[in-house]
Design a protein around this motif. Structure first.
Motif, PDB file in Angstrom:
ATOM      1  N   ASN A  47      18.542  62.991  71.713  1.00 33.79           N
ATOM      2  CA  ASN A  47      19.952  62.870  72.084  1.00 33.79           C
ATOM      3  C   ASN A  47      20.379  61.442  71.778  1.00 33.79           C
ATOM      4  OD1 ASN A  47      22.305  62.260  73.883  1.00 33.79           O
ATOM      5  ND2 ASN A  47      22.005  64.377  74.524  1.00 33.79           N
ATOM      6  N   ARG A  92      23.314  55.132  73.604  1.00 27.08           N
ATOM      7  CA  ARG A  92      22.483  55.916  74.526  1.00 27.08           C
ATOM      8  C   ARG A  92      21.468  56.709  73.704  1.00 27.08           C
ATOM      9  NH1 ARG A  92      25.749  59.445  76.002  1.00 27.08           N
ATOM     10  NH2 ARG A  92      24.884  61.079  74.681  1.00 27.08           N
ATOM     11  N   LEU A  94      17.979  59.353  74.205  1.00 25.14           N
ATOM     12  CA  LEU A  94      17.039  60.097  75.033  1.00 25.14           C
ATOM     13  C   LEU A  94      15.823  60.419  74.176  1.00 25.14           C
ATOM     14  CD1 LEU A  94      19.583  60.445  76.856  1.00 25.14           C
ATOM     15  CD2 LEU A  94      18.708  62.697  77.453  1.00 25.14           C
ATOM     16  N   TYR A 151      24.537  58.937  82.993  1.00 29.83           N
ATOM     17  CA  TYR A 151      24.891  59.858  81.908  1.00 29.83           C
ATOM     18  C   TYR A 151      25.631  61.050  82.504  1.00 29.83           C
ATOM     19  CZ  TYR A 151      24.117  62.857  77.764  1.00 29.83           C
ATOM     20  OH  TYR A 151      24.277  63.684  76.676  1.00 29.83           O
ATOM     21  N   SER A 168      18.451  66.151  79.558  1.00 27.32           N
ATOM     22  CA  SER A 168      19.169  65.565  80.697  1.00 27.32           C
ATOM     23  C   SER A 168      19.557  66.593  81.751  1.00 27.32           C
ATOM     24  CB  SER A 168      20.433  64.839  80.222  1.00 27.32           C
ATOM     25  OG  SER A 168      21.388  65.740  79.716  1.00 27.32           O
ATOM     26  N   MET A 214      15.387  57.664  78.959  1.00 27.08           N
ATOM     27  CA  MET A 214      16.774  57.424  78.604  1.00 27.08           C
ATOM     28  C   MET A 214      16.990  55.917  78.530  1.00 27.08           C
ATOM     29  SD  MET A 214      20.361  58.841  80.145  1.00 27.08           S
ATOM     30  CE  MET A 214      20.041  58.376  81.835  1.00 27.08           C
TER      31      MET A 214
END
Length: 354
Positions: A47, A92, A94, A151, A168, A214
Motif C-alpha cells: 500500500n 505512507r 505499508l 491512517y 490495514s 506502516m
C-alpha cells in the motif's frame, strides 16, 4: 462495515467474488522507499500513497477518549494530549514483513536504522499502552485505535480484500509504535512507524499472523504557491456583491502567527483596496481547519487576524481605523475537514464588509 461486505460477498456468484489477499512477492506498482530510509529486509510494499504537500498529526502521548465525540463510523473519538503536527511532502507505505517476524523485531530494526542516521525518538508505545482499541481501520461502533488515527478509513483506496486493503483493515493482535525526527539533506523529516500483527480467517487470511510495518513520512518541503493573487478590484467587487471574500495568499507556518514573506502580494492588494476607498471598513477574519481543539483554533485564528492588521498598518500604510480583527477558528468551514484538500480550503483569511 467490513462484516457487511463479507456477508454480501458470500451471496455473490463465484464469478463476481472479490479476489482474496495473497502472500506478496513484489511491491505494488509505483511504490518506492524513501531515499533516506531503508525497509526491513524481505518486506514488500502493498500500500503506497504520496502527496506533494499534506499534513500528518503524530501522537506523542497515549490516546485518550474525547468526551461525547464520535467519528464518522460511530467510534469513540480518541486524541493524544501531546502531538506533532507536521506538514510537507507526505508518504505512507505499508510493508508486509517476512513470515515469522514480530512487531518488536521489526520496530527495533527501524529504531536502530533511524537513530544510526542521527534520528531522535520522540515517543514510543506498545499494545494497549498506546490507547484506544487494537483494531484495523474499518470498524464501527467501538473505539478508535492508533492505526486508524494515523491512517483513517476514508483514506483507504485499495480494492476490498486486496493486500493493500487487508494490511490495514485486518484485526490487530499486537502493535509497537515509535515517532521520530530524522535529519535529511533537505531538512528534518517527521517519521512514524507502526508495526503490528494482523489476523483474519476469511478473505485476508493469506496474511494471517504476518507483521505489517506502516511507515509515514513528512519531508520538509514548502507548499507550492498555486493561488493567483486576488487584485484590489476583485476584492472590491466581491465585497460589494456578497459582503465577503476568502483569501488564500496569506501564509503562516503551522500553529504560528508570523506572516511569511510570500504573503506580500496579497497584503499589498488589501492595502490598495483600503487606500482606494477610505470609507470602507472591514473585518479581517482568521479561519482554521479542525486539527486541534476548538479553543486553540479560536485563539490562533484571532492572533493571525491581529497579525494581518498589524502588518497592513505598519508595513503597507493601511489605516487601522478601517480594520477590525476577528477569529472564528474552525466554526465556518467552506469544505469538509475529512481530507487535506478540504482542510486547505478552510485555512484562510477573509475580508468581511462592516
Amino acid at each position: 462495515m467490513r462484516s457487511m461486505l463479507l456477508v454480501f460477498a458470500l451471496l455473490l456468484p463465484a464469478a463476481f467474488a472479490w479476489a482474496d489477499a495473497t502472500v506478496p512477492t513484489k511491491d505494488v506498482d509505483g511504490a518506492r522507499d524513501p531515499a533516506f530510509l531503508k525497509r526491513y529486509e524481505g518486506s514488500f510494499i502493498v500500500n503506497y500513497e504520496q502527496k506533494a504537500f499534506d499534513q500528518l498529526v503524530i501522537p506523542l502521548s497515549t490516546l485518550k477518549a474525547v468526551p461525547d465525540k464520535t467519528d464518522r463510523m460511530n467510534n469513540r473519538l480518541m486524541a493524544p494530549d501531546k502531538k506533532l503536527v507536521a506538514e510537507g511532502r507526505y508518504t505512507r507505505l505499508l510493508y508486509v514483513a517476512p513470515e515469522g517476524r514480530s512487531p518488536l523485531e521489526v520496530i527495533r530494526n527501524y529504531v536502530e536504522e533511524i537513530e544510526g542516521a542521527g534520528g531522535k525518538a520522540l515517543y514510543s508505545c506498545k499494545d494497549d499502552g498506546c490507547g484506544g482499541d487494537l483494531h484495523g481501520n474499518d470498524h464501527g461502533g467501538g473505539t478508535q485505535g492508533l492505526l486508524e488515527k494515523l491512517y483513517p478509513q476514508e483514506r483507504v483506496k485499495a480494492p476490498d480484500f486486496s493486500n493493500g486493503n487487508c494490511a490495514s483493515t485486518m484485526d490487530v493482535a499486537e502493535q509497537r509504535f515509535v515517532a521520530f525526527k530524522l535529519p535529511t539533506p533537505d531538512g528534518d523529516a517527521s517519521v512514524a512507524v507502526l508495526a503490528y500483527t494482523v489476523q483474519d480467517d476469511l478473505y485476508c487470511k493469506a496474511l494471517n499472523d504476518r507483521t505489517v510495518a506502516m511507515v509515514l513520512v513528512i519531508e520538509a518541503k514548502a507548499r507550492e504557491q498555486k493561488m493567483v493573487t486576488v487584485t484590489a478590484a476583485e476584492m472590491a467587487k466581491s465585497l460589494s456583491g456578497t459582503g465577503r471574500i476568502a483569501l488564500y495568499g496569506i501564509y503562516f507556518d503551522t500553529n504560528k502567527t508570523d506572516i511569511k514573506p510570500e504573503s506580500s502580494q496579497a497584503l499589498e492588494q488589501i492595502a490598495a483596496l483600503l487606500k482606494g476607498d477610505p470609507a470602507l471598513k472591514v473585518f479581517i477574519v482568521g479561519h482554521t481547519d479542525n486539527v486541534g481543539s476548538q479553543a486553540a483554533n479560536m485563539d490562533l485564528s484571532k492572533r493571525r487576524a491581529n497579525a494581518v492588521v498589524a502588518a497592513l498598518t505598519s508595513t503597507y500604510g493601511a489605516k487601522a481605523a478601517q480594520m477590525e480583527a476577528a477569529g472564528v477558528g474552525m466554526l465556518s468551514p467552506l469544505a469538509s475537514n475529512d481530507d487535506e484538500t478540504g482542510r486547505a480550503k478552510n485555512r484562510r483569511v477573509e475580508l468581511v464588509k462592516k
